[in-house]
Design an enzyme around this catalytic site. Sequence first.
Site: not given
Ligand code: PGA
Length: 254
Positions: A77, A148, A150, A155
């Site tokens: 992404d 959350n 995702h 999302e």
């Molecule tokens: P993080 O994010 O590695 O910064 O915890 C993980 C994600 O949002 O997939």
Amino acid sequence: MNKTVSPAIQVYPDPASASRALAAEIADLIRSREKKALPTVLGLATGGTPLPLYQELRRLHAENDLSFHNVITFNLDEYLGLDHDDAHSYWQFMHQQLFHHVDIQPQNIHIPDGTITPADLAAYGRSYEQAIRDAGGIDLQILGIGTNGHIGFNEPGTPRDSRTGPVDLSEKTRRDNAVHFSGLQLVPTRAITMGCATILDAKRIALLAWGERKAAIIRDALHAPLSPSLPASYLQEHPATTFYLDQPAASKLL
Ligand code: PGA
């Protein structure tokens, strides 16, 4: 892919040892495919989670002759509205954390382009999917997980069959990621992400999670019913997924 198969779970004392184990597997994969004159196609993630993995891959390149010459990468992404030069772009993140330090060929690096105009996004998403197919599909996809649930920037609410395209970021994700920006209002509101179906097409998936703050979502990703409200639950149907966890992230497992 209809039958539910539980992902494998590997628990390590800390993120560094989990990342060393996964990096060793990636090195084996690259070397064994190279012996057959085949490239290795890696799906890559950004965020705090994969930092120790990229550190270990840099070390294996510098000290252990691990070559990325035959590696092709596709990142999950990118924020929409940020160009390559923006310090917050995932393009910068990947180059600073990995690509500037190894012998990957620039033409083998694919990161969604955050500057694509709205009118061109649908076609761009299709071309990203086509590039993955042209490379032979993703051999190993690295994933983090949002608090959350995702995966990529898919999302809660994202259907199982979603493909690469633009998404709105949830308030939760923007708040979680605000630590990397100077304030919540500077966190982009939109992104382009591989879809859930794109991720699930990968031949193997390695999901990484560290820390107590990920413990509840890891438990739910593995044990809650499959649901669009928890995109990581789709991994329960993937035939070759492994969760690499540190002890705190595994602390709520049944
Ligand atoms: P993080 O994010 O590695 O910064 O915890 C993980 C994600 O949002 O997939």
